[in-house]
Design a protein around this motif. Sequence first.
Motif, PDB file in Angstrom:
ATOM      1  N   GLU A 135      -0.176  16.818  -5.913  1.00 63.37           N
ATOM      2  CA  GLU A 135      -0.378  15.927  -7.042  1.00 63.37           C
ATOM      3  C   GLU A 135       0.135  14.524  -6.739  1.00 63.37           C
ATOM      4  O   GLU A 135      -0.443  13.525  -7.171  1.00 63.37           O
ATOM      5  N   LEU A 136       1.228  14.434  -5.969  1.00 63.04           N
ATOM      6  CA  LEU A 136       1.755  13.124  -5.600  1.00 63.04           C
ATOM      7  C   LEU A 136       0.779  12.378  -4.704  1.00 63.04           C
ATOM      8  O   LEU A 136       0.574  11.172  -4.854  1.00 63.04           O
ATOM      9  N   GLN A 137       0.156  13.096  -3.784  1.00 64.42           N
ATOM     10  CA  GLN A 137      -0.837  12.462  -2.922  1.00 64.42           C
ATOM     11  C   GLN A 137      -1.994  11.905  -3.751  1.00 64.42           C
ATOM     12  O   GLN A 137      -2.481  10.802  -3.498  1.00 64.42           O
ATOM     13  N   ARG A 138      -2.441  12.664  -4.731  1.00 62.43           N
ATOM     14  CA  ARG A 138      -3.527  12.196  -5.579  1.00 62.43           C
ATOM     15  C   ARG A 138      -3.093  10.985  -6.405  1.00 62.43           C
ATOM     16  O   ARG A 138      -3.863  10.040  -6.603  1.00 62.43           O
ATOM     17  N   PHE A 139      -1.865  11.009  -6.905  1.00 65.82           N
ATOM     18  CA  PHE A 139      -1.362   9.883  -7.677  1.00 65.82           C
ATOM     19  C   PHE A 139      -1.298   8.621  -6.826  1.00 65.82           C
ATOM     20  O   PHE A 139      -1.615   7.524  -7.296  1.00 65.82           O
ATOM     21  N   ILE A 140      -0.905   8.769  -5.566  1.00 69.29           N
ATOM     22  CA  ILE A 140      -0.842   7.611  -4.671  1.00 69.29           C
ATOM     23  C   ILE A 140      -2.234   7.028  -4.455  1.00 69.29           C
ATOM     24  O   ILE A 140      -2.425   5.804  -4.429  1.00 69.29           O
ATOM     25  N   ILE A 141      -3.238   7.894  -4.312  1.00 69.40           N
ATOM     26  CA  ILE A 141      -4.607   7.409  -4.161  1.00 69.40           C
ATOM     27  C   ILE A 141      -5.028   6.603  -5.387  1.00 69.40           C
ATOM     28  O   ILE A 141      -5.648   5.536  -5.277  1.00 69.40           O
ATOM     29  N   GLU A 142      -4.663   7.091  -6.571  1.00 68.36           N
ATOM     30  CA  GLU A 142      -5.001   6.356  -7.792  1.00 68.36           C
ATOM     31  C   GLU A 142      -4.269   5.018  -7.845  1.00 68.36           C
ATOM     32  O   GLU A 142      -4.843   4.020  -8.298  1.00 68.36           O
ATOM     33  N   GLN A 143      -3.034   4.972  -7.401  1.00 66.62           N
ATOM     34  CA  GLN A 143      -2.284   3.714  -7.391  1.00 66.62           C
ATOM     35  C   GLN A 143      -2.929   2.703  -6.432  1.00 66.62           C
ATOM     36  O   GLN A 143      -3.056   1.519  -6.754  1.00 66.62           O
ATOM     37  N   ILE A 144      -3.311   3.168  -5.256  1.00 69.49           N
ATOM     38  CA  ILE A 144      -3.946   2.270  -4.285  1.00 69.49           C
ATOM     39  C   ILE A 144      -5.307   1.812  -4.797  1.00 69.49           C
ATOM     40  O   ILE A 144      -5.707   0.661  -4.589  1.00 69.49           O
ATOM     41  N   ALA A 145      -6.020   2.706  -5.502  1.00 66.17           N
ATOM     42  CA  ALA A 145      -7.289   2.302  -6.110  1.00 66.17           C
ATOM     43  C   ALA A 145      -7.069   1.200  -7.136  1.00 66.17           C
ATOM     44  O   ALA A 145      -7.891   0.276  -7.261  1.00 66.17           O
ATOM     45  N   ARG A 146      -5.953   1.246  -7.851  1.00 64.13           N
ATOM     46  CA  ARG A 146      -5.643   0.183  -8.813  1.00 64.13           C
ATOM     47  C   ARG A 146      -5.350  -1.138  -8.112  1.00 64.13           C
ATOM     48  O   ARG A 146      -5.710  -2.210  -8.605  1.00 64.13           O
ATOM     49  N   ILE A 147      -4.688  -1.070  -6.977  1.00 62.46           N
ATOM     50  CA  ILE A 147      -4.374  -2.304  -6.243  1.00 62.46           C
ATOM     51  C   ILE A 147      -5.644  -3.058  -5.889  1.00 62.46           C
ATOM     52  O   ILE A 147      -5.722  -4.284  -6.019  1.00 62.46           O
ATOM     53  N   TYR A 148      -6.665  -2.327  -5.452  1.00 61.82           N
ATOM     54  CA  TYR A 148      -7.905  -2.959  -5.001  1.00 61.82           C
ATOM     55  C   TYR A 148      -9.019  -2.911  -6.044  1.00 61.82           C
ATOM     56  O   TYR A 148     -10.161  -3.237  -5.730  1.00 61.82           O
ATOM     57  N   SER A 149      -8.704  -2.508  -7.282  1.00 62.00           N
ATOM     58  CA  SER A 149      -9.694  -2.435  -8.363  1.00 62.00           C
ATOM     59  C   SER A 149     -10.892  -1.582  -7.955  1.00 62.00           C
ATOM     60  O   SER A 149     -12.045  -1.974  -8.149  1.00 62.00           O
ATOM     61  N   LEU A 150     -10.596  -0.433  -7.386  1.00 62.86           N
ATOM     62  CA  LEU A 150     -11.631   0.478  -6.924  1.00 62.86           C
ATOM     63  C   LEU A 150     -11.607   1.765  -7.736  1.00 62.86           C
ATOM     64  O   LEU A 150     -10.533   2.311  -7.999  1.00 62.86           O
TER      65      LEU A 150
END
Length: 424
Positions: free
Chosen positions: A273-288
């Motif tokens: 779940e932490l790995q998935r949360f990190i992906i969502e955070q990085i997606a927010r950084i790049y507006s993806l």
Amino acid sequence: MGFMDRLFAREERASVEDPRVPISSPNIIAFLGLDALSASGETVTIDSALGVPAIWAAVNFLPGTLAGLPLHLYKRTSAGRERVTGGLATILHDAVNPGMSSFDWRMYMFGQVFTEGRGVSFIERNAGGKPLNIWPLDPCGVTVKRFEGRKLYEYKDGSSRKVTYEASEVIDIPFMLKRDMLGHRSPILTNKDVIGLAQAVTKYGSKFFQNGGVPPFAIEGPFQSAGALQRSAEDLAAAVQKAAKENRLALSLPAGHTIKQLGADPEKSQLVELQRFIIEQIARIYSLPPTFLQDLTHGTFSNTEQQDLHFVKHTMRRWIQQFEQEVNLKLFGRVNNRQYVEMNVDGLLRGDFKARMEGYAKGIQNAILKPNEARRRENLPDDPEGDKLLIQGATAPLGSQPARGIGDNGGPPLNDNEGNDDAA
């Protein structure tokens, strides 16, 4: 010093410790050893961040998509606009200089934007001011300064050569400017805590499986001395690694010895779940949308298609607009009313074949598209009769429909006397 003196004072950005490192570069942080350490204890650099798969995916996907869009040059005419070929159009569409294609140039520029935080290129002109080549510059060698109210770009390459460019000579695409409008922010270094957490999770997972998937443990048993305790710990650690290499699931322990787990169980600590949360955070950084980072956890057929439209409207449009306006300003100046550069995003919005055909049909039937315009979008040759606007003629005011005679559409006459004038 008065306000006007401060406004037009020479303002430079250079490192006190090393004048060769421009203060406008994010690398100055790593050079000074400041703020590169994240809250997780990981040192975040551009290279280390690219080791995080989600960062790697974002930094490859965004520049690749922007570089793959057709870049055309148009001129305004009394009839609308006309596409320009040859000369500058060839430079922008095909090759910006003798050694670099337009795709490679834009891929490099936007790659620097989404990592270092800035993409910079120099426009080479002839004596008449006509653009000849576009040369990308290493943003780490660029120092942005202001002198007498003008923005200047001082560039140093690998040698001791230093060149100063006017702002009108430089295509500058920053990710985000600082409040002095000279420095810029790197998306990676600005979000170092999130990326540091991603690096720490990746390292933890690697060490965990390096030990055969066995979490840290303590050995309990009748040890007679500290030396015996140390030897038993080393022997057991070696036995665990050997069992993992040989794909064995069992370990043998001496009588009276047990193993007690230490640390957190990866499953209980929700590492997945932490790995998935990190992906969502990085997606927010790049507006993806997360689907573009290959995370389909919450993806369905319908919302994935909507995220595709969201990506074009709210992420791509921002970068396309910034790139187009910067290139148009630097190539043609402020008072240009003749030519302009434009990226074509039709390919990203094409959708499936049925939807495209239905859209073309509605556009042609309502005099919005010419048949040849629709054919060109499908890479089909022009038709000799396809340059006319057409509209359907079936819609008319009630009662004004033309009367049908015998044989029209194979139907009967409209009344008993119609077509029988000699019946009397």
